[in-house]
Enzyme design. Sequence first.
Site, short mmCIF file in Angstrom:
data_model
loop_
_atom_site.label_atom_id
_atom_site.label_comp_id
_atom_site.label_asym_id
_atom_site.label_seq_id
_atom_site.Cartn_x
_atom_site.Cartn_y
_atom_site.Cartn_z
CD GLU B 66 -1.51 -2.52 1.40
OE1 GLU B 66 -0.37 -2.66 1.92
OE2 GLU B 66 -2.23 -3.49 1.11
CG HIS B 135 -11.45 -7.99 6.23
ND1 HIS B 135 -10.88 -8.86 7.10
CD2 HIS B 135 -10.78 -8.13 5.06
CE1 HIS B 135 -9.91 -9.53 6.49
NE2 HIS B 135 -9.83 -9.10 5.25
C1 LIG Z 1 -1.78 -5.04 4.25
C2 LIG Z 1 -2.75 -5.89 3.52
N1 LIG Z 1 -3.09 -5.58 2.25
C3 LIG Z 1 -3.99 -6.33 1.58
C4 LIG Z 1 -4.58 -7.40 2.16
C5 LIG Z 1 -5.64 -8.22 1.42
N2 LIG Z 1 -5.13 -9.54 1.05
C6 LIG Z 1 -5.34 -10.60 1.85
S1 LIG Z 1 -4.59 -11.97 1.30
C7 LIG Z 1 -4.00 -11.19 -0.07
C8 LIG Z 1 -3.15 -11.94 -1.05
C9 LIG Z 1 -1.92 -12.51 -0.43
O1 LIG Z 1 -1.22 -13.29 -1.32
P1 LIG Z 1 0.09 -14.09 -0.90
O2 LIG Z 1 0.95 -13.24 -0.05
O3 LIG Z 1 0.69 -14.63 -2.12
O4 LIG Z 1 -0.45 -15.26 0.04
P2 LIG Z 1 -1.42 -16.46 -0.35
O5 LIG Z 1 -2.82 -15.97 -0.16
O6 LIG Z 1 -1.15 -16.86 -1.75
O7 LIG Z 1 -1.12 -17.56 0.62
C10 LIG Z 1 -4.40 -9.85 -0.07
C11 LIG Z 1 -4.08 -8.87 -1.12
C12 LIG Z 1 -4.21 -7.70 3.49
N3 LIG Z 1 -4.72 -8.74 4.15
N4 LIG Z 1 -3.30 -6.93 4.14
#
Ligand SMILES: Cc1ncc(C[n+]2csc(CCOP(=O)(O)OP(=O)(O)O)c2C)c(N)n1
Lengths: 420, 343
Positions: B66, B135
Site C-alpha cells: 500500500e 475488514h
Molecule cells: C496489508 C494488507 N493488504 C492487503 C490485504 C488483502 N489480502 C489478503 S490476502 C492477499 C493476497 C496474499 O497473497 P500471498 O501473499 O501470495 O499469500 P497467499 O494468499 O497466496 O497464501 C491480499 C491482497 C491484506 N490482508 N493486508
Amino acid sequence: MSSHKSSRKNISNLHVPEPLNRPGDTPDFSNLHMPDLVSDKTHTLPRPDPMVDAYETEELASGLVRVLTLDGRTKGPWDPKLDADTMRLGLRNMMLTRSVDKRMFTVQRQGKASFYMKSLGEEATAVATAMALKDTDMVFPSYRQQGLLLSRGYPLRDLMCQVLSNSGDKLEGKAIPICYSSREKAFYSIGASLGTQMSHAVGWAMGCAYKGTDGVSCAFTGEGATAEGDFHYALNFSSTYRAPAIINVVNNQWAISSFQGIAAGQSKTFAYRGLGFGLASLRIDGNDFLAVYAAIAWAAERARAGGGATVIEHFTYRKEGHSTSDDPSKYRAKEEPDAWPLGDPVDRLKEHLILIGEWDEERHAALEKELDAFVLKAYKEAESFGTLTTETGINPRTMFEKVYEEMPSHLKRQRQELGI
Amino acid sequence: MPKNNNAKQMNMIQAINSALDIKMSQDPDVLVFGEDVGYFGGVFRCTAGLQEKHGLHRCFDAPISEGGIVGTAVGMGAFGLRPVVEIQFADYIYPAFDQICSEAARLRYRSNGDFTAPITIRSPMGGGIHGGTSHSQSPEALFTHIAGIKTIIPSNPYDAKGLLLKAIEDNDPVVFFEPKRLYNGPFDGDLNKPVDSWANHELGQVPEGHYTIDFEKARMHKEGSELTILCYGTMVWVAEAAVRETGVSADIVDLRSLMPLDLETIVASVKKTGHCMILHEATRTSGFGAELSALVQEHCFYHLEKPIVRVTGWDTPYPHALEWEYFPGLERVSKSIIQMMEG
Ligand SMILES: Cc1ncc(C[n+]2csc(CCOP(=O)(O)OP(=O)(O)O)c2C)c(N)n1
Ligand SMILES: [Mg+2]
C-alpha cells in the site's frame, strides 16, 4: 491497444507483467523460472555445511532443491533420510490438514461460519516445517499454515470453535476465522494485515539471541506479501543482527488474482532476494515433503549455531480459491491446478512410501476414512458450542475486555451504556 | 437531485465503475491501479472491465504494498498524471499512511505550489459483513485530522459517482471511502429485514454520463423540525430507519464531504431544531463526531436545548462474533433518540 506504445523501440514503455494462463487457456508452465525437472539437476544441487557463507548458497537460491523425484524415489544430498514412521506421520498430518480444510470449507458454505481459507496443495510447507523444528520454536504463520498447528497437536475442536466464532473459541470471537493464536503451541497470533508479522519474527529471534537460548523463530509469508515493506525490514534486521530466524516465502503462484510476477517483477526467484541482504537463501520444491523437511532442518541448524537467518522459497501451487470469498475461475485457467508440474504433496509422499514398501492403497484409503470420521466427530462437538449464524454464546461483556490490561473508565461507561 | 432522463439503475459498485470509465475515456492521464484491480476487476468488482476496455497499462494490478501504491501515485501525480488507486480495504491503508500524511498531504504546501499530488485513493470501509477487526474499520478521522487531504464518504450510488468524478478532477489528494455494506443496497442495521437493493431506490437512479457533486456540500437526506442528525455513509440509512421508527421529525444531514465540511448546512439545521445527534460507526474517542460536536457547540451553543448526543462504535477493535453488539444499529439509535427527545 492502439495507444499502447509497446511496438516502439528504444523508448521506455510502461510494462505490466501478465501471467502465463488465463481462463480459457490451456495451462502452460514452460516459461516459469524452473529448472528441467526430469533431469537430475535439481537433485544434484549440493547440500553445503549449514555454516556456509551466505553467498555460497547462490545456486540454491536460483535453482530448486528437491529430494523426491516425480516417480517417487529419493535422490541427492538433501535427502533427510527419515525413517518410515516419521514419513507416515508426515503423511497423516498433511491428510489431517486436508480433511479439516474440506470440512470447514463445507461448514462455511452451509452458512455456519463467515469465512475460511484452505491450504490445499501446500500442506507440506507447514507440516514438514513443524516436524523439522522443535515444538518450542516459535512460528509466525500466515493464514495458510494451519498445518503447523495441527502437526503440533492443537485440539481440532479448539481450531474449529475459532472458525465458528462460538463460546468454545479461546479467542472469544474477537478475531476473524483462521486468525488462530496459541502461545502454548508456540504459534504466534495471526493478524490479517499482510507482512506485519515478519519483523515480529525477527524481533523474537533477536530476543532468543539476546537471552542466549537455542530458540529459532520461523516466519511465513505468501509470495504476494513480500512486496510489503515489512518483508524487507525483516530481511534487513535479521541480517544486521544475525537473528536466528527462518523466513519462509510460500510461492503458491497466486496472490488472490495476481500472479507471482506482480510481486516478483523481473527477479527470477524470491529466494534470491535474501542474497541481496547477505542471507543464506534456498529455493525448494514446496510439494516435496522431504525437501521442505531437509531445508528447514538445515536452516534451523544454521540459526541455532549462530549462523543467522535463512530465506526459504517454497515453490508450490495454490490449488483452491484464495478463500471462501474467491472464485479463481474468473482469473486463471481452470485446469492449472492439475497441470502444476510439481504434483501434489500428499500424493508424492504417499507414492514414495508405497514404492519403498511402507504403505499401500488400502491403508491409505482406510486412513483417509479414519481422519474424516475423526474430523467430523470433532466438528460435531465444536458445533455444540454454537455457530456465528445461530447463537455464538459469547457474552457481549467480553467485547470490552482485553483492549487494555485493565479496563479504563470510559470503556466501563460504554459497557454500561450497552446495558450489560 | 437533478432529474435526468438518461438515468440508469445502478448499485454503488456500478456507479463507481461508471465514474472511472468516464474519466478514463475523457482523460488519457487517468489511470487506475491497486491490488487485484486489473484483469479480475477488484475484489468488490469496482474496476471490472476497465482493463479490457482501456488497456493493460491503464488499469493494472499492483504489488501488495500500500505504501508503494500511494507513493508511486504521488510521483505520477507530481509528474502530471491523475492516478486513481484502490486500497483493498480501509483496514489496510496504514502501510500507506506515511505516504498520505507526509507526502501527498504536504507536497503542495512545502513546495509552495511547485509540485502537487492530484491523486484519488479509493477504499472500501465500514462493517456489517462479519469482517472483524481487519475488514470493518472506519478510519476517516485519521485523515480529516491531516491538513492537505480531502476526505469523502458517499452513502448511495448517485453521490458516489458524482463525488468520485469530482475527486478525480480535484487537484488535491482525496481519500474516498466507500461504505462496503452499501455497495449492493441501503442497509439500516436491521438484520431481520430482507436485504434491500438499490433498484428500489431513487438514489440508485444514476445518470449514465458525466456529472459532478461539489465537495463541502452536505445532502439533506430527510427534513424535519425537532432534531438534527449528522451522519454519513451507512449511518445515513440507520438514521432514516430510526427516525421512521421513533416518529421524530428530524433533519438527516448526510455530510458526504467530511473535509472540506459544509458547516453552513449543519449550523442552519441545528439552529432550527435545537437538538443535535451525531452518528458514526467508527470508535467514539477522537472520532469525527468529536469535531462535529465541537463545531456545533461553537456555532450553535445558544440554540441547543439539550446536550449533543453521539451514537458511535465502541472504543474497542471491531469484534468478529459480536459485530452487532458493536455496530451502532437501529436499536441503539432509536433508543438514543427517544431518550433525547423525551428525557
Ligand atoms: C496489508 C494488507 N493488504 C492487503 C490485504 C488483502 N489480502 C489478503 S490476502 C492477499 C493476497 C496474499 O497473497 P500471498 O501473499 O501470495 O499469500 P497467499 O494468499 O497466496 O497464501 C491480499 C491482497 C491484506 N490482508 N493486508
Ligand atoms: Mg501466494
